[in-house]
Scaffold this motif. Sequence first.
Motif, PDB file in Angstrom:
ATOM      1  N   ILE A 249      -2.001  23.344   7.169  1.00 39.86           N
ATOM      2  CA  ILE A 249      -1.528  22.967   5.838  1.00 39.86           C
ATOM      3  C   ILE A 249      -1.758  24.093   4.844  1.00 39.86           C
ATOM      4  CG2 ILE A 249      -1.934  21.398   3.891  1.00 39.86           C
ATOM      5  CD1 ILE A 249      -2.485  19.188   5.937  1.00 39.86           C
ATOM      6  N   GLY A 252       0.707  26.687   5.499  1.00 41.53           N
ATOM      7  CA  GLY A 252       2.000  26.170   5.041  1.00 41.53           C
ATOM      8  C   GLY A 252       2.136  26.273   3.535  1.00 41.53           C
ATOM      9  N   TRP A 253       1.052  25.973   2.815  1.00 44.36           N
ATOM     10  CA  TRP A 253       1.107  26.089   1.362  1.00 44.36           C
ATOM     11  C   TRP A 253       1.329  27.542   0.937  1.00 44.36           C
ATOM     12  CZ3 TRP A 253       2.308  24.925  -3.162  1.00 44.36           C
ATOM     13  CH2 TRP A 253       1.809  25.634  -4.243  1.00 44.36           C
ATOM     14  N   HIS A 256       4.874  28.153   1.373  1.00 42.53           N
ATOM     15  CA  HIS A 256       5.576  27.404   0.320  1.00 42.53           C
ATOM     16  C   HIS A 256       5.552  28.178  -0.998  1.00 42.53           C
ATOM     17  CE1 HIS A 256       5.716  23.247  -1.944  1.00 42.53           C
ATOM     18  NE2 HIS A 256       6.536  24.123  -2.487  1.00 42.53           N
ATOM     19  N   ARG A 265       7.674  24.352   6.104  1.00 47.17           N
ATOM     20  CA  ARG A 265       8.006  23.059   6.705  1.00 47.17           C
ATOM     21  C   ARG A 265       7.505  22.982   8.142  1.00 47.17           C
ATOM     22  NH1 ARG A 265      14.149  20.539   6.706  1.00 47.17           N
ATOM     23  NH2 ARG A 265      13.541  18.338   6.688  1.00 47.17           N
ATOM     24  N   HIS A 267       4.896  24.634   9.429  1.00 47.62           N
ATOM     25  CA  HIS A 267       3.437  24.513   9.425  1.00 47.62           C
ATOM     26  C   HIS A 267       3.004  23.094   9.065  1.00 47.62           C
ATOM     27  CE1 HIS A 267       2.643  28.660  10.227  1.00 47.62           C
ATOM     28  NE2 HIS A 267       3.206  29.101   9.123  1.00 47.62           N
ATOM     29  N   TYR A 268       3.664  22.489   8.085  1.00 48.49           N
ATOM     30  CA  TYR A 268       3.317  21.123   7.710  1.00 48.49           C
ATOM     31  C   TYR A 268       3.601  20.160   8.858  1.00 48.49           C
ATOM     32  CZ  TYR A 268       3.010  22.721   2.826  1.00 48.49           C
ATOM     33  OH  TYR A 268       2.669  23.359   1.663  1.00 48.49           O
ATOM     34  N   ALA A 287      -0.890  16.030   5.098  1.00 52.95           N
ATOM     35  CA  ALA A 287       0.349  16.667   5.560  1.00 52.95           C
ATOM     36  C   ALA A 287       1.564  16.068   4.860  1.00 52.95           C
ATOM     37  CB  ALA A 287       0.474  16.507   7.077  1.00 52.95           C
ATOM     38  N   ASN A 290       1.861  17.272   1.192  1.00 49.40           N
ATOM     39  CA  ASN A 290       2.443  18.609   1.036  1.00 49.40           C
ATOM     40  C   ASN A 290       3.901  18.652   1.440  1.00 49.40           C
ATOM     41  OD1 ASN A 290      -0.350  19.281   0.573  1.00 49.40           O
ATOM     42  ND2 ASN A 290       0.180  21.385   1.062  1.00 49.40           N
ATOM     43  N   MET A 291       4.278  17.857   2.435  1.00 48.28           N
ATOM     44  CA  MET A 291       5.688  17.799   2.823  1.00 48.28           C
ATOM     45  C   MET A 291       6.538  17.244   1.691  1.00 48.28           C
ATOM     46  SD  MET A 291       5.171  16.459   6.753  1.00 48.28           S
ATOM     47  CE  MET A 291       6.832  16.645   7.375  1.00 48.28           C
TER      48      MET A 291
END
Length: 480
Positions: A249, A252-253, A256, A265, A267-268, A287, A290-291
């Motif tokens: 996450i 992923g952030w 992002h 997307r 990674h999430y 998750a 964040n998605m």
Amino acid sequence: MATTTDPRAGANSAARPPERSPAKGPNTAFRELRGQRSPGEFAAAVRRAAREIGEQVACDARYVGRVEAGEIRCPNYAYERVFRHMFPGLTLADMGFSSREAVRGRGARAGCGATPASAAHQQHPAPPCGTIHHEEDRNDEESDVLRRAFMTGGSATLAAVSLGLLPEYAGAAPQDRVHQSVRRVGEAEVGAVEEAVRRIRLLDDRHGANGLYRRAAQPLRTAYALLDAGTARRSTAERLHAGAGELAISVGWLAHDSGHYEEARSHYAEALATARLAGDPALEAHAFCNMSFLARDAGRPREALRAAQAGGRAARRLGSPRLLALLGLREAGGWAGLGDRGACEQSLARAHTLFARGPAERDPEWMTFFVEAELEMLEAQCWSALGDWSRAASHAHRAACLQDPHFARNLALYRAELADDLARAGSPTESAAAGHQVLDLLPEVQSTRIQAMLADTARILAPHANCPEVRTFLERRASV
């Protein structure tokens, strides 16, 4: 109430706690010092106190929990200085800690298999200025290597060094490196994964995602390779699954915030799959949260709404009103993107009610960012999506005023939102002033998202270039 806002509140006037004989087991003295504050709130107080004396510590709710459980019998030197600043007049023993000599004396090190190198490290405990300090683990030398690796990111990067792998395997693939150097994953490897998550979050708070994203991908690959290597104990496996998912996450952030939406997307989704395999509702809720955020930014409001609602279903089992409040705000963002003002207002009202219940013991540690300033910012984004620019600007202004100035990335983000909302509300001069404040922060903040917001603001302000304040802002932004 003073005890919930001032990290040193009551330290001088409170009765000195009785001296305890430090021993293994829960640290009840330290728990008493925390008082009514949640672990997350107390961790934030520790970080504030550290800044007051020029220290930097990556304290979070997990660290506080480890201290109170007695896992950390003596804090490192940086934490000791911070705790003494917070509670002047108290000794380590008063705080429930063992003496440094008892924990890390010659006998203790011999029992842990310390090397001459670790002994030499112990002779020079004060770390270099600017280093982030973490609790000292059983192997102080390994912890120091981890810190240096995170700051420098050498040829082995964070994967081989910070996750406890031998540097001679740095050229191998993560899976090969893990299987060659680690037969069974234990506390050291799991702790390094958890440390990677904390480190990424701390650096992102300070400087934004752009400079971190590519460097953070390597330890993520290694974390999943560690999962494949297997663990000896079920509790260790559960922590490793949670740590790997949280690391996914975090990476992923970074993707992002750097504008790499498809990578974010992926990674999430990886984190969500890990959560479901492990049966971890806390990780699943994170998750989905964040998605939802990503889907909103990517212009997919219905997906943002569904993800927020799914996160809410997972979070209901966790006993955290603040987490439910954040997911309510994500849901409000989805409704705003769909243009449903009534449903958005209902979600906002529910989020405010949940937020007002205050922090709870079971709040996830990653939620330390979710304070009133973030609440105001997320509401500002809802009104912006609904086209109510003046109302959005009002909330964005409040967010910027409430934000801790030490978290430069969020402060820049809130001011960028304010500049954009003011521009759209027909206040070009005020917008330009807010834009200048964002530009002041850009040397230390690297965020593609913030830069894109400023570009949109400049486009809206371009017709007002005859105004001196606007013209100065546009010229300055063009030069950055």
